[in-house]
Design a protein around this motif. Structure first.
Motif, PDB file in Angstrom:
ATOM      1  N   ARG A  21       0.862  -1.579  -0.181  1.00  0.00           N
ATOM      2  CA  ARG A  21      -0.098  -0.032   0.264  1.00  0.00           C
ATOM      3  C   ARG A  21       1.436   1.237  -0.003  1.00  0.00           C
ATOM      4  O   ARG A  21       0.515   1.810  -0.422  1.00  0.00           O
ATOM      5  N   GLU A  22       2.012   1.090   0.770  1.00  0.00           N
ATOM      6  CA  GLU A  22       3.152   2.704   0.449  1.00  0.00           C
ATOM      7  C   GLU A  22       3.792   2.793  -0.930  1.00  0.00           C
ATOM      8  O   GLU A  22       3.661   3.786  -0.705  1.00  0.00           O
ATOM      9  N   GLN A  23       3.705   1.514  -1.112  1.00  0.00           N
ATOM     10  CA  GLN A  23       4.009   1.552  -2.300  1.00  0.00           C
ATOM     11  C   GLN A  23       2.988   2.251  -2.965  1.00  0.00           C
ATOM     12  O   GLN A  23       3.919   2.767  -4.639  1.00  0.00           O
ATOM     13  N   ASP A  24       2.258   2.019  -3.745  1.00  0.00           N
ATOM     14  CA  ASP A  24       1.386   1.924  -4.357  1.00  0.00           C
ATOM     15  C   ASP A  24       0.905   3.904  -4.389  1.00  0.00           C
ATOM     16  O   ASP A  24       0.957   4.585  -4.797  1.00  0.00           O
ATOM     17  N   GLU A  25       0.874   4.069  -2.643  1.00  0.00           N
ATOM     18  CA  GLU A  25       0.910   5.281  -2.414  1.00  0.00           C
ATOM     19  C   GLU A  25       2.239   6.488  -3.105  1.00  0.00           C
ATOM     20  O   GLU A  25       1.660   7.779  -3.440  1.00  0.00           O
ATOM     21  N   GLN A  26       3.454   5.914  -2.838  1.00  0.00           N
ATOM     22  CA  GLN A  26       4.203   6.393  -3.320  1.00  0.00           C
ATOM     23  C   GLN A  26       4.285   6.655  -4.696  1.00  0.00           C
ATOM     24  O   GLN A  26       4.724   8.222  -5.049  1.00  0.00           O
ATOM     25  N   GLN A  27       3.620   5.555  -5.276  1.00  0.00           N
ATOM     26  CA  GLN A  27       3.781   5.505  -6.632  1.00  0.00           C
ATOM     27  C   GLN A  27       2.914   7.047  -7.659  1.00  0.00           C
ATOM     28  O   GLN A  27       2.685   7.806  -8.095  1.00  0.00           O
ATOM     29  N   THR A  28       1.412   6.580  -6.820  1.00  0.00           N
ATOM     30  CA  THR A  28       0.427   7.595  -6.763  1.00  0.00           C
ATOM     31  C   THR A  28       0.965   9.050  -6.832  1.00  0.00           C
ATOM     32  O   THR A  28       0.923  10.298  -7.838  1.00  0.00           O
ATOM     33  N   ARG A  29       1.800   9.378  -6.028  1.00  0.00           N
ATOM     34  CA  ARG A  29       2.233  11.056  -5.476  1.00  0.00           C
ATOM     35  C   ARG A  29       2.959  11.300  -6.564  1.00  0.00           C
ATOM     36  O   ARG A  29       3.223  12.010  -7.299  1.00  0.00           O
TER      37      ARG A  29
END
Length: 121
Positions: free
Chosen positions: A68-76
């Motif tokens: 989830r943290e990786q997905d949030e980082q990709q979104t940012r």
């Protein structure tokens, strides 16, 4: 005669991060260490080191939390790319960001959120 303390193998925080991203897979950590170059501990000793540190109180984060943290980082990062892109580059950046979003869809769901139903004729 006094015994000398034995040299113990210790894993750096970077190795624990790789282990976390691999979901606790020690073999994946071993492959990463070999690919990074230098000397890698043997595949037989690595699980012992990980087990020893886990028993000592080190916590391996949950794989879903890390994902989830990786997905949030990709979104940012995608939003930052869109914000920094000039007018001529904005279309390409939007297409890349949209392509990433489409790849992460749940299986069985279409683009508009409706369930996909298959018919067998």
């Amino acid at each position: 005669m006094e015994r000398r303390p034995r040299v113990r193998l210790e894993l750096l925080d970077q190795a624990w991060e790789v282990l976390t991203q691999a979901g606790g897979n020690v073999a994946a950590l071993h492959r990463h260490l070999k690919a990074a170059g230098g000397e890698a501990p043997s595949l037989a000793s690595l699980p012992r080191v990980v087990r020893r540190d886990l028993q000592a109180g080190r916590v391996l984060p949950d794989r879903a939390v890390v994902r989830r943290e990786q997905d949030e980082q990709q979104t940012r990062q995608a939003l930052a790319d869109l914000a920094l892109a000039g007018p001529s580059e904005a279309g390409a950046a939007r297409r890349r960001a949209g392509h990433r979003a489409l790849r992460r869809r749940r299986p069985g769901a279409c683009r508009w959120g409706r369930a996909v139903r298959w018919r067998v004729w």
